[in-house]
Enzyme design. Structure first.
Site, mmCIF file in Angstrom:
data_model
loop_
_atom_site.group_PDB
_atom_site.id
_atom_site.type_symbol
_atom_site.label_atom_id
_atom_site.label_comp_id
_atom_site.label_asym_id
_atom_site.label_seq_id
_atom_site.Cartn_x
_atom_site.Cartn_y
_atom_site.Cartn_z
ATOM 1 N N TYR A 102 -5.549 14.641 -32.214
ATOM 2 C CA TYR A 102 -6.910 14.435 -31.724
ATOM 3 C C TYR A 102 -6.892 13.979 -30.262
ATOM 4 O O TYR A 102 -6.143 13.085 -29.872
ATOM 5 C CB TYR A 102 -7.627 13.379 -32.572
ATOM 6 C CG TYR A 102 -8.984 13.003 -31.997
ATOM 7 C CD1 TYR A 102 -10.075 13.853 -32.139
ATOM 8 C CD2 TYR A 102 -9.158 11.815 -31.285
ATOM 9 C CE1 TYR A 102 -11.307 13.534 -31.595
ATOM 10 C CE2 TYR A 102 -10.384 11.480 -30.736
ATOM 11 C CZ TYR A 102 -11.451 12.340 -30.891
ATOM 12 O OH TYR A 102 -12.667 12.029 -30.345
ATOM 13 N N GLY A 138 -14.755 13.884 -30.484
ATOM 14 C CA GLY A 138 -15.884 13.652 -31.369
ATOM 15 C C GLY A 138 -16.117 14.827 -32.294
ATOM 16 O O GLY A 138 -15.169 15.347 -32.907
#
Length: 516
Positions: free
Chosen positions: A52, A59
């Site tokens: 990530y 997000g």
């Protein structure tokens, strides 16, 4: 002398010291761990691991893959889109605390940040070059993304800085020093903006200031008790032993310690009914003091317990690993989770607000009794020192104290429950931790103003009584206050004295905080 960061969690006192200008240095072991963590990240990226914020968007856009070759662009764009804060700049002292807390987190070795990024933060702190950070814009959910992004933006040579008191473009400040702008790559941008450093830095300063404020409030309570000739019975330690809250026991001990040597407090002695009592009679005086004096150990005890919980919570958070993702090089693992979620700080800050507001209520009620000629045991109305009516003494200052309490009460509504979904409902429950910590800072500031008024009034009352018989603690407090403002004989504007004493209360090094 520099404060050495070696991967441990710093103390709240150390956060405050750096906020006030102490320089920092990195232990070589920190840089070694950072290098190892960075190599671990590079190995994962080379193996095309899905990470990530490194090989994905952010997000709700985490479902978008990003080629590792564009990682630097990805990190810059993260900082750019988050640099959207509003409002006045945070105080430079606060920003230094935030930068130090974030640096302490990164030294733990689980953020996969380059050693150069750590050194960049060190260099800025030691040069006292402080990014301009707008106070509003974070919901405290994925950490303090917005304020931390403004710090990162300045490191990149964009945005503005406070350069030893002068506001100027960041790029200009870097050029003057011959520094190159920081260039984030791989996870550097995410490492700087993710986490609870803003709320924790603010809360750490609040924790230190609140302890000083409540210590002063207890000193003022002892002085007020002496002015009124209060009874020591209600402060007996046995009451704390029978109701064993740690804070109450500590308050009993501290109040008695401060009262030691006083000849104005009434020792507990048995009282007797009159021999000629027939049915009902009226005593010459009420055998118990009002709650502001009699219940002081219980009130301050609860305040101290609340502040201790806040202090413990913030101490744990300072330097805690609050990134996402978190890297464990020894286990060849990367963990995606939610350590950036600031609920602990949010709850603790709201609790601190309640404790501080109650401290202010107690101070204002004590001041109101002190200035009311019907209840102040023979002192002149409003403690005026000369020609009642022509002079009004502390009448206006007492009204200001009432106004401060009213405003403080409006700040007591909790921020920690004000969750509002955002980020395309990715952040569907958020903490508002930074709002809570900022609110606590505002509350602390008003409490310090109120305590300054109370201290000035009590110094006046001590002199009106004639200083004989007061405890050494109260005499020391009186002298400390008189170093700022003299006796109020004829009316004069009190605002300068209130402001000057408030500034002293906010200075950790002031002798007022180091009285015996």
């Amino acid at each position: 002398m520099s404060l050495l960061l070696d991967g441990r969690r710093p103390t709240i006192a150390e956060v405050e010291a750096v906020a006030d200008g102490t320089e920092v240095a990195l232990d070589p072991g920190v840089l070694e761990r950072a290098t190892a963590g960075r190599l671990h990240l590079e190995e994962m990226v080379a193996a095309r691991r899905l990470i990530y914020g490194v090989t994905t968007g952010y997000g709700p856009l985490a479902g978008c893959y990003v080629d590792p070759d564009r990682s630097a662009e990805l990190q810059r764009n993260l900082i750019y889109h988050l640099a959207s804060g509003t409002g006045d700049p945070l105080p430079r002292r606060t920003v230094r605390a935030i930068m130090f807390v974030r640096l302490a987190t990164l030294t733990r070795g689980h953020s996969a940040v380059r050693p150069e990024s750590l050194q960049c933060l060190v260099d800025w702190l030691n040069a006292d070059l402080v990014p301009v950070v707008p106070e509003r814009g974070t919901v405290g959910a994925s950490g303090d993304l917005t304020p931390l992004a403004h710090i990162a933006l300045a490191l990149m040579g964009e945005g503005e800085v406070d350069d030893n008191g002068n506001r100027r473009p960041a790029g200009e400040a870097l050029a003057v020093r011959g520094w190159e702008p920081w260039e984030p790559a791989a996870k550097d941008g995410l490492a700087l903006v993710n986490g609870t450093a803003a709320m924790t830095g603010i809360a750490a300063l609040n924790a230190a200031g609140a302890r000083r404020a409540v210590e002063l409030a207890q000193r003022l309570t002892v002085a007020a008790a002496e002015v009124h000739g209060a009874r020591l019975e209600a402060w007996r330690p046995e009451l704390g032993e029978l109701r064993p809250h740690p804070g109450q026991q500590a308050a009993h001990a501290r109040l008695n310690e401060l009262a030691a040597g006083s000849q104005r407090l009434v020792a507990a002695e048995p009282a007797w009914l009159p021999d000629d009592l027939d049915g009902v009679g009226e005593a010459a005086e009420v055998p118990q003091d009002p709650y502001t004096l009699r219940c002081a150990p219980q009130l301050f005890g609860a305040v101290l317990d609340a502040l201790e919980w806040h202090h413990t919570t913030v101490s744990r958070e300072v330097g805690a690993v609050t990134d996402n993702p978190v890297f464990l090089p020894e286990a060849d693992a990367v963990i995606h989770g939610g350590n950036f979620y600031g609920q602990h700080i949010a709850f603790a800050a709201d609790t601190q607000v309640n404790a501080l507001v109650k401290t202010a209520v107690h101070a204002e009620r004590t001041l109101a009794r002190l200035t009311d000629e019907r209840r102040n045991d023979g002192l002149p109305p409003f403690l005026q020192g000369n020609q009642t009516g022509l002079n009004s003494g502390f009448m206006g200052a007492q009204v200001t104290a009432s106004a401060l309490v009213a405003e403080l009460r409006t700040q007591a509504h909790p921020a920690s429950i004000q969750s509002i979904p955002t980020n395309a409902d990715n952040q569907d429950v958020v903490t508002m931790g930074t709002i809570a910590a900022r609110k606590a800072a505002d509350v602390l500031g008003m409490v310090e103003e109120l305590l300054a008024i109370h201290a000035l009034a009590l110094a006046q009352a001590v002199e009106l009584r004639g200083k004989d018989g007061f405890s050494p603690a109260t005499r020391g407090l009186h002298e400390a206050v008189r170093a700022t403002a003299g006796f109020l004989a004829d009316d004069r504007p009190l605002q300068p004295a209130i402001a000057a004493l408030t500034r002293r209360l906010r200075d950790p090094a002031d002798p007022l905080h180091h009285l015996p």
